[in-house]
Scaffold this motif. Structure first.
Motif, PDB file in Angstrom:
ATOM      1  N   ASP A 180       0.801  -1.224   0.000  1.00 26.93           N
ATOM      2  CA  ASP A 180       0.000   0.000   0.000  1.00 26.93           C
ATOM      3  C   ASP A 180       0.838   1.281   0.000  1.00 26.93           C
ATOM      4  O   ASP A 180       0.297   2.380   0.109  1.00 26.93           O
ATOM      5  CB  ASP A 180      -0.957   0.008   1.186  1.00 26.93           C
ATOM      6  N   TYR A 181       2.164   1.146  -0.133  1.00 30.25           N
ATOM      7  CA  TYR A 181       3.021   2.327  -0.017  1.00 30.25           C
ATOM      8  C   TYR A 181       4.263   2.137  -0.877  1.00 30.25           C
ATOM      9  O   TYR A 181       4.893   1.081  -0.866  1.00 30.25           O
ATOM     10  CB  TYR A 181       3.414   2.521   1.454  1.00 30.25           C
ATOM     11  N   ALA A 182       4.617   3.173  -1.625  1.00 27.82           N
ATOM     12  CA  ALA A 182       5.828   3.118  -2.448  1.00 27.82           C
ATOM     13  C   ALA A 182       6.602   4.417  -2.300  1.00 27.82           C
ATOM     14  O   ALA A 182       6.012   5.493  -2.152  1.00 27.82           O
ATOM     15  CB  ALA A 182       5.467   2.896  -3.911  1.00 27.82           C
ATOM     16  N   VAL A 183       7.923   4.302  -2.333  1.00 24.46           N
ATOM     17  CA  VAL A 183       8.806   5.460  -2.350  1.00 24.46           C
ATOM     18  C   VAL A 183       9.691   5.303  -3.580  1.00 24.46           C
ATOM     19  O   VAL A 183      10.331   4.268  -3.761  1.00 24.46           O
ATOM     20  CB  VAL A 183       9.672   5.543  -1.074  1.00 24.46           C
ATOM     21  N   VAL A 184       9.691   6.344  -4.420  1.00 24.87           N
ATOM     22  CA  VAL A 184      10.456   6.308  -5.665  1.00 24.87           C
ATOM     23  C   VAL A 184      11.411   7.487  -5.690  1.00 24.87           C
ATOM     24  O   VAL A 184      11.005   8.630  -5.456  1.00 24.87           O
ATOM     25  CB  VAL A 184       9.518   6.341  -6.902  1.00 24.87           C
ATOM     26  N   GLU A 185      12.679   7.201  -5.953  1.00 21.71           N
ATOM     27  CA  GLU A 185      13.682   8.260  -6.097  1.00 21.71           C
ATOM     28  C   GLU A 185      13.576   8.846  -7.505  1.00 21.71           C
ATOM     29  O   GLU A 185      13.580   8.112  -8.492  1.00 21.71           O
ATOM     30  CB  GLU A 185      15.085   7.689  -5.891  1.00 21.71           C
ATOM     31  N   TYR A 186      13.480  10.161  -7.577  1.00 23.90           N
ATOM     32  CA  TYR A 186      13.437  10.870  -8.856  1.00 23.90           C
ATOM     33  C   TYR A 186      14.695  11.721  -9.002  1.00 23.90           C
ATOM     34  O   TYR A 186      14.985  12.553  -8.146  1.00 23.90           O
ATOM     35  CB  TYR A 186      12.218  11.797  -8.929  1.00 23.90           C
ATOM     36  N   ASN A 187      15.440  11.502 -10.079  1.00 23.95           N
ATOM     37  CA  ASN A 187      16.509  12.400 -10.484  1.00 23.95           C
ATOM     38  C   ASN A 187      15.969  13.173 -11.675  1.00 23.95           C
ATOM     39  O   ASN A 187      15.640  12.581 -12.713  1.00 23.95           O
ATOM     40  CB  ASN A 187      17.778  11.625 -10.855  1.00 23.95           C
ATOM     41  N   VAL A 188      15.843  14.465 -11.512  1.00 22.68           N
ATOM     42  CA  VAL A 188      15.205  15.331 -12.512  1.00 22.68           C
ATOM     43  C   VAL A 188      16.284  16.185 -13.173  1.00 22.68           C
ATOM     44  O   VAL A 188      16.977  16.944 -12.504  1.00 22.68           O
ATOM     45  CB  VAL A 188      14.143  16.222 -11.836  1.00 22.68           C
ATOM     46  N   PHE A 189      16.417  16.024 -14.489  1.00 23.12           N
ATOM     47  CA  PHE A 189      17.365  16.817 -15.269  1.00 23.12           C
ATOM     48  C   PHE A 189      16.530  17.732 -16.168  1.00 23.12           C
ATOM     49  O   PHE A 189      15.946  17.271 -17.151  1.00 23.12           O
ATOM     50  CB  PHE A 189      18.266  15.909 -16.113  1.00 23.12           C
ATOM     51  N   VAL A 190      16.448  18.997 -15.793  1.00 22.59           N
ATOM     52  CA  VAL A 190      15.539  19.913 -16.476  1.00 22.59           C
ATOM     53  C   VAL A 190      16.330  21.060 -17.102  1.00 22.59           C
ATOM     54  O   VAL A 190      17.122  21.722 -16.427  1.00 22.59           O
ATOM     55  CB  VAL A 190      14.423  20.425 -15.530  1.00 22.59           C
ATOM     56  N   ASN A 191      16.120  21.262 -18.392  1.00 23.90           N
ATOM     57  CA  ASN A 191      16.698  22.413 -19.096  1.00 23.90           C
ATOM     58  C   ASN A 191      15.668  23.527 -19.076  1.00 23.90           C
ATOM     59  O   ASN A 191      14.495  23.314 -19.386  1.00 23.90           O
ATOM     60  CB  ASN A 191      17.020  22.060 -20.544  1.00 23.90           C
ATOM     61  N   HIS A 192      16.122  24.729 -18.698  1.00 23.41           N
ATOM     62  CA  HIS A 192      15.218  25.869 -18.587  1.00 23.41           C
ATOM     63  C   HIS A 192      16.029  27.150 -18.706  1.00 23.41           C
ATOM     64  O   HIS A 192      17.249  27.135 -18.735  1.00 23.41           O
ATOM     65  CB  HIS A 192      14.435  25.818 -17.254  1.00 23.41           C
TER      66      HIS A 192
END
Length: 193
Positions: A180-192
């Motif tokens: 019933d529970y998940a933890v997900v690591e996000y590495n965000v590479f954003v060009n702006h």
């Protein structure tokens, strides 16, 4: 003599302007759906920012952040995935995998179970930042997520605030998965800009 040269230059300038006006008018007539077109400043510098945060998704019980809003029960009898289930979520984004780590924003959107033969999601979400200088800015993500793969990627398709005209990608790694529970690591590479 000076008057003659001035008159000649003025006439040439007038003819050039008239010719350019005619060309613009004729090109605008062929693209009547084009509202405007202009050169973008070459002064603005595009930069890439790298963020790491953890997406905490709770699909049942107390403090639930993700809710199933649709499914097609006739598929449940014949396949081993949750094909057709649709979830709406408003999940916390935290600096660490611990549920008490600092809150930096929320992931808001939908995901649907789109795989007949394996767990594959179609995800449409915004990272809505609530902390520091990024408060109120968003990053929009839309893509395929093969949930059981070790590393997944989804494209960044836009943003707002400090992330206007954003593009890039997110890399995901499941840190914790329970029923019933998940933890997900996000590495965000954003060009702006």
């Amino acid at each position: 003599m000076a008057t003659f040269m001035f008159s000649s230059l003025f006439l040439m300038l007038l003819l050039c302007c008239a010719t350019n006006s005619t060309l613009v008018a004729s090109s605008e007539q062929s693209n009547d759906y084009l509202i405007s077109s202009h050169t973008v400043s070459h002064v603005a510098v595009e930069k890439q920012s790298h963020f790491r945060f953890y997406w905490h998704d709770k699909i049942s019980g107390r403090n639930q952040t993700s809710v199933r809003v649709a499914d097609a029960p006739e598929f449940k009898k014949s396949i081993s995935t949750n094909f057709s289930d649709v979830y709406v979520f408003d999940d916390p984004l935290r600096t660490g995998p611990d549920k008490n780590s600092k809150l930096v924003g929320r992931a808001k959107g939908i995901y649907l179970e789109a795989g007949l033969y394996k767990i594959e999601l179609l995800v449409a979400m915004n990272f809505v930042f609530t902390d520091g200088k990024y408060n109120g800015s968003t990053i929009a993500v839309f893509g395929h997520n093969e949930a059981l793969a070790t590393v997944r990627e989804m494209p960044i398709v836009g943003g707002s605030g400090l992330f206007r005209f954003a593009r890039g990608l997110v890399q995901l790694r499941t840190y914790l998965f329970q029923i019933d529970y998940a933890v997900v690591e996000y590495n965000v590479f954003v060009n702006h800009y």
